[in-house]
Enzyme design. Sequence first.
Site, PDB file in Angstrom:
ATOM      1  N   TRP A 186      -3.361  -2.965  -1.893  1.00  0.00           N
ATOM      2  CA  TRP A 186      -2.192  -3.880  -1.888  1.00  0.00           C
ATOM      3  C   TRP A 186      -3.363  -5.089  -1.176  1.00  0.00           C
ATOM      4  O   TRP A 186      -2.454  -4.708   0.118  1.00  0.00           O
ATOM      5  CB  TRP A 186      -0.813  -3.894  -1.544  1.00  0.00           C
ATOM      6  CG  TRP A 186       0.151  -5.376  -2.111  1.00  0.00           C
ATOM      7  CD1 TRP A 186       0.157  -5.544  -2.825  1.00  0.00           C
ATOM      8  CD2 TRP A 186      -0.299  -6.632  -1.266  1.00  0.00           C
ATOM      9  NE1 TRP A 186       0.722  -6.788  -3.443  1.00  0.00           N
ATOM     10  CE2 TRP A 186       0.645  -7.453  -2.159  1.00  0.00           C
ATOM     11  CE3 TRP A 186      -0.421  -6.654   0.510  1.00  0.00           C
ATOM     12  CZ2 TRP A 186       0.827  -8.668  -1.529  1.00  0.00           C
ATOM     13  CZ3 TRP A 186       0.183  -8.297   0.532  1.00  0.00           C
ATOM     14  CH2 TRP A 186       0.753  -9.132  -0.438  1.00  0.00           C
ATOM     15  N   HIS A 242      18.774 -36.601  -6.134  1.00  0.00           N
ATOM     16  CA  HIS A 242      17.989 -36.934  -5.459  1.00  0.00           C
ATOM     17  C   HIS A 242      16.319 -37.035  -5.275  1.00  0.00           C
ATOM     18  O   HIS A 242      15.836 -36.686  -4.176  1.00  0.00           O
ATOM     19  CB  HIS A 242      18.151 -36.188  -3.350  1.00  0.00           C
ATOM     20  CG  HIS A 242      19.527 -37.053  -3.347  1.00  0.00           C
ATOM     21  ND1 HIS A 242      19.930 -38.166  -2.823  1.00  0.00           N
ATOM     22  CD2 HIS A 242      20.853 -36.175  -3.560  1.00  0.00           C
ATOM     23  CE1 HIS A 242      21.556 -38.356  -2.654  1.00  0.00           C
ATOM     24  NE2 HIS A 242      21.796 -37.393  -3.159  1.00  0.00           N
ATOM     25  N   ARG A 274       5.286   0.277  -5.165  1.00  0.00           N
ATOM     26  CA  ARG A 274       5.356  -0.574  -4.173  1.00  0.00           C
ATOM     27  C   ARG A 274       4.335  -2.180  -4.210  1.00  0.00           C
ATOM     28  O   ARG A 274       4.166  -2.485  -3.993  1.00  0.00           O
ATOM     29  CB  ARG A 274       4.706   0.080  -3.111  1.00  0.00           C
ATOM     30  CG  ARG A 274       5.747   1.267  -3.008  1.00  0.00           C
ATOM     31  CD  ARG A 274       5.370   2.108  -1.698  1.00  0.00           C
ATOM     32  NE  ARG A 274       4.983   1.745  -0.257  1.00  0.00           N
ATOM     33  CZ  ARG A 274       5.895   1.566  -0.192  1.00  0.00           C
ATOM     34  NH1 ARG A 274       6.938   2.879  -0.046  1.00  0.00           N
ATOM     35  NH2 ARG A 274       5.466   1.991   1.525  1.00  0.00           N
ATOM     36  N   ASN A 322      -2.110   1.866   5.699  1.00  0.00           N
ATOM     37  CA  ASN A 322      -2.044   0.884   5.079  1.00  0.00           C
ATOM     38  C   ASN A 322      -0.399   0.077   6.515  1.00  0.00           C
ATOM     39  O   ASN A 322      -0.648   0.663   6.988  1.00  0.00           O
ATOM     40  CB  ASN A 322       0.029   1.384   3.888  1.00  0.00           C
ATOM     41  CG  ASN A 322       1.232  -0.085   4.014  1.00  0.00           C
ATOM     42  OD1 ASN A 322       1.050  -0.711   4.017  1.00  0.00           O
ATOM     43  ND2 ASN A 322       2.461   1.358   4.090  1.00  0.00           N
ATOM     44  N   GLY A 323      -1.041  -1.347   6.625  1.00  0.00           N
ATOM     45  CA  GLY A 323      -0.598  -1.931   7.329  1.00  0.00           C
ATOM     46  C   GLY A 323      -1.710  -3.077   7.454  1.00  0.00           C
ATOM     47  O   GLY A 323      -2.677  -3.274   7.234  1.00  0.00           O
ATOM     48  N   LYS A 376      13.724 -14.860  -9.620  1.00  0.00           N
ATOM     49  CA  LYS A 376      13.541 -13.594 -10.758  1.00  0.00           C
ATOM     50  C   LYS A 376      12.548 -14.130 -12.073  1.00  0.00           C
ATOM     51  O   LYS A 376      11.926 -13.571 -12.307  1.00  0.00           O
ATOM     52  CB  LYS A 376      14.477 -13.141 -11.571  1.00  0.00           C
ATOM     53  CG  LYS A 376      15.300 -12.503 -10.758  1.00  0.00           C
ATOM     54  CD  LYS A 376      15.242 -10.966 -10.869  1.00  0.00           C
ATOM     55  CE  LYS A 376      14.626 -10.968  -8.849  1.00  0.00           C
ATOM     56  NZ  LYS A 376      15.397 -10.640  -7.638  1.00  0.00           N
ATOM     57  N   CYS A 416       0.206  -1.140  -0.111  1.00  0.00           N
ATOM     58  CA  CYS A 416      -0.051  -0.133   0.339  1.00  0.00           C
ATOM     59  C   CYS A 416       0.750   1.688  -0.366  1.00  0.00           C
ATOM     60  O   CYS A 416       1.612   1.211   0.836  1.00  0.00           O
ATOM     61  CB  CYS A 416      -0.912  -0.359   1.323  1.00  0.00           C
ATOM     62  SG  CYS A 416      -2.171  -1.718   1.702  1.00  0.00           S
ATOM     63  N   LYS A 462       6.642  -4.319  -3.932  1.00  0.00           N
ATOM     64  CA  LYS A 462       8.112  -4.099  -3.492  1.00  0.00           C
ATOM     65  C   LYS A 462       8.546  -4.149  -2.062  1.00  0.00           C
ATOM     66  O   LYS A 462       9.474  -4.513  -1.346  1.00  0.00           O
ATOM     67  CB  LYS A 462       8.070  -2.408  -4.703  1.00  0.00           C
ATOM     68  CG  LYS A 462       9.658  -2.343  -4.409  1.00  0.00           C
ATOM     69  CD  LYS A 462      10.370  -3.368  -5.127  1.00  0.00           C
ATOM     70  CE  LYS A 462      11.896  -2.587  -4.631  1.00  0.00           C
ATOM     71  NZ  LYS A 462      13.129  -3.615  -5.709  1.00  0.00           N
ATOM     72  N   GLU A 474      18.579 -17.333  -6.665  1.00  0.00           N
ATOM     73  CA  GLU A 474      17.942 -16.269  -6.993  1.00  0.00           C
ATOM     74  C   GLU A 474      17.377 -15.896  -8.677  1.00  0.00           C
ATOM     75  O   GLU A 474      16.801 -15.137  -8.497  1.00  0.00           O
ATOM     76  CB  GLU A 474      19.027 -15.256  -6.713  1.00  0.00           C
ATOM     77  CG  GLU A 474      18.826 -13.597  -7.064  1.00  0.00           C
ATOM     78  CD  GLU A 474      17.400 -12.793  -6.386  1.00  0.00           C
ATOM     79  OE1 GLU A 474      17.281 -13.134  -5.193  1.00  0.00           O
ATOM     80  OE2 GLU A 474      17.250 -12.080  -7.138  1.00  0.00           O
ATOM     81  N   GLU A 490       9.052 -14.772 -10.674  1.00  0.00           N
ATOM     82  CA  GLU A 490       9.019 -13.667  -9.815  1.00  0.00           C
ATOM     83  C   GLU A 490       8.194 -12.588 -11.011  1.00  0.00           C
ATOM     84  O   GLU A 490       6.676 -12.491 -11.478  1.00  0.00           O
ATOM     85  CB  GLU A 490       9.049 -12.401  -9.486  1.00  0.00           C
ATOM     86  CG  GLU A 490       9.907 -12.250  -7.926  1.00  0.00           C
ATOM     87  CD  GLU A 490      11.029 -11.919  -7.295  1.00  0.00           C
ATOM     88  OE1 GLU A 490      10.960 -11.366  -6.492  1.00  0.00           O
ATOM     89  OE2 GLU A 490      11.487 -11.658  -7.884  1.00  0.00           O
TER      90      GLU A 490
HETATM   91  C1  G6P Z   1       9.387  -8.585  -1.716  1.00  0.00           C
HETATM   92  C2  G6P Z   1       9.988  -8.186  -2.707  1.00  0.00           C
HETATM   93  C3  G6P Z   1      11.199  -8.406  -3.251  1.00  0.00           C
HETATM   94  C4  G6P Z   1      12.423  -8.714  -1.870  1.00  0.00           C
HETATM   95  C5  G6P Z   1      11.717  -8.636  -0.689  1.00  0.00           C
HETATM   96  C6  G6P Z   1      12.355  -8.579   1.101  1.00  0.00           C
HETATM   97  O1  G6P Z   1       8.959  -9.081  -1.249  1.00  0.00           O
HETATM   98  O2  G6P Z   1       8.964  -8.006  -3.383  1.00  0.00           O
HETATM   99  O3  G6P Z   1      12.014  -7.742  -4.352  1.00  0.00           O
HETATM  100  O4  G6P Z   1      12.972  -9.752  -2.415  1.00  0.00           O
HETATM  101  O5  G6P Z   1      10.294  -8.319  -0.163  1.00  0.00           O
HETATM  102  O6  G6P Z   1      12.449  -7.189   0.677  1.00  0.00           O
HETATM  103  P1  G6P Z   1      13.759  -6.149   0.712  1.00  0.00           P
HETATM  104  O7  G6P Z   1      13.434  -4.149   0.888  1.00  0.00           O
HETATM  105  O8  G6P Z   1      13.908  -5.860   2.347  1.00  0.00           O
HETATM  106  O9  G6P Z   1      15.187  -6.198   0.701  1.00  0.00           O
END
Ligand code: G6P
Length: 608
Positions: free
Chosen positions: A72, A504, A27, A97-98, A485, A2, A603, A481, A488
């Site tokens: 969100w 395994h 965000r 937000n929260g 990616k 949010c 985000k 990672e 996501e």
């Molecule tokens: C969200 C974002 C990710 C990020 C994660 C941790 O899930 O979409 O890209 O890695 O939060 O966020 P931070 O700001 O703590 O690195």
Amino acid sequence: MCGIVGAVAQRNVVPILLEGLQRLEYRGYDSAGLAVVHDGQLERVRSIGRVADLTEKSAGTRGFIGIAHTRWATHGVPSVRNAHPHISKDHVAVVHNGIIENYEVLRTRLTAAGYEFTSDTDTEVIAHLIHSHYARGNSLLVATQASLAELVGAYAIGVIAADNPDQLICARRGSPLLLGVGIEEHFIASDVSALLPVTRNVVYLEEGDVVEVGRRSYQIFDTKGMRVERTVQISELNNESVQLGEYCHYMQKEIHEQPQALADTLESVCNSQSLVPGIFGAEAAATFADIDSILILACGTSYHAGLVARYWLEEITGIRCTVEVASEYRYRISVANPKTLVVVISQSGETADTQAALNHAKTHGHIHTLAICNVPESALVRLCKLRMLTRAGPEIGVASTKAFTTQLAALFLLTLILAKQRGRLTAEQEQKHLQELRHLPSGVKKVLELEPQIAKLAEQFASKHHALFLGRGLHYPIALEGALKLKEISYIHAEAYPAGELKHGPLALVDKDMPVISVAPNDALLEKLKSNLQEVRARGGELYVFADAHTHIREAEGIHIMQMPEHAGYLSPILHTIPLQLLAYYVALQKGTDVDKPRNLAKSVTVE
Ligand code: G6P
């Protein structure tokens, strides 16, 4: 997650609110809305689409005071009725937000008191609660303070009332919020990027702050209701750094910004002749001397950075290191050790789980804390004794890229400094590492040249439903990672395995439809990895190998090679991340997904 924007000004605030929301789009959100006071009435516009839709719907709406929000969804599906602002009795409007944890109890009580709920959100209780106190003749400030005292959970809120065109009330606890100071106008926002067109002067609100915001002045009250002064800071964020420029997406821009981001993060170190603990804060030398283990806490991509660091830290410094997902650690009864250095890694510095994990660690007796973070003044930076700011600049794309590689750079510096302090780094080795760090940005630039080739390769992935990523040792977290990616932003189901673990279980999945992507550095595990790749090939799996020079892995039927430069030693994970970011980006382009704002993701995850 949010986003909140609010304004009280001498001019129509609707364009300011809309531009602010647009700047917070990164965000992540699924609906948007705004409310203004106009001629003694609240006017509200909400939309389930993008901010652009809200802008269209808001044509003709005006007011000199207003609040706006991108939502969100947590409680209740994304829909217009659940979009903020929420309004009580046409009189009090709230954005939030929260998460309010005791909303059900409050909802039952307020319903019994005659309040009609028109949404499924937890936020609506805040609007009715404030209204109930306001209707008793309290000022909007007092009504808000009284309501907040009844809330359990996390919030950043903005509040306006139909009969109060001069005051906006805002508050924060557990979710980010700042105040923007203009000339005879004031603003609120979840982050400073929203306010750059109107002001750079900001006050970062502290936990529990409640603010009465007027046009000419504002008053901040702390948790105890006492008036407090907070410093006005001039944000260094520059407007261009949040513009897209020549790129199609922020993610592409941010991938390409990595050489500069790394150079900026390493600047002070690379310009000096030796490594000093001071880059982590004045107390770093004493703290580092007192530790015997390291605990890294983080989420998402930042967690993967921690996983890489564990290999470096244990091998180079000889200090025991564990890495834990913050959302798990915060609820686990673990064994505390006051000689542990707790390292939290975060791009935003606001991730709710990471903050809670840090607080959990502190409550359990951990005293040595270090934040590696990309946002100065963020909650995590303020909560830790030591800090190192990555200087990646604003990261807008939801999928983290430059924040990750700069976190790795910071963690490698931590490793070297700890090793040096423990006498495990000779002067010669120190100079060699410094030299390699100086060359890192140009090494990344070189890898970025693979872009056209990777774009071509991505064409073969668009029709796939699954993908397997393999890596070993230091590069296993890079495989994780890469898989993260891809899932996501392209929504392809991707998993990562340490290549030795293939036999395994995951080998059962391998057939001609399962692309297997392998990170193949020219390191001590290369020959082992080659055998693992043979296992895949023997089952008809299509291999895509990102191979360093001189690995002697040859292109053949079912084996596609992306040629990486010479092996970069300990820094190799940073270089090997780049092509995996590009691969995810170009596969997402092929699939036509919303690259910068992938569905269901945010985000900055400021709720649990
Ligand atoms: C969200 C974002 C990710 C990020 C994660 C941790 O899930 O979409 O890209 O890695 O939060 O966020 P931070 O700001 O703590 O690195």
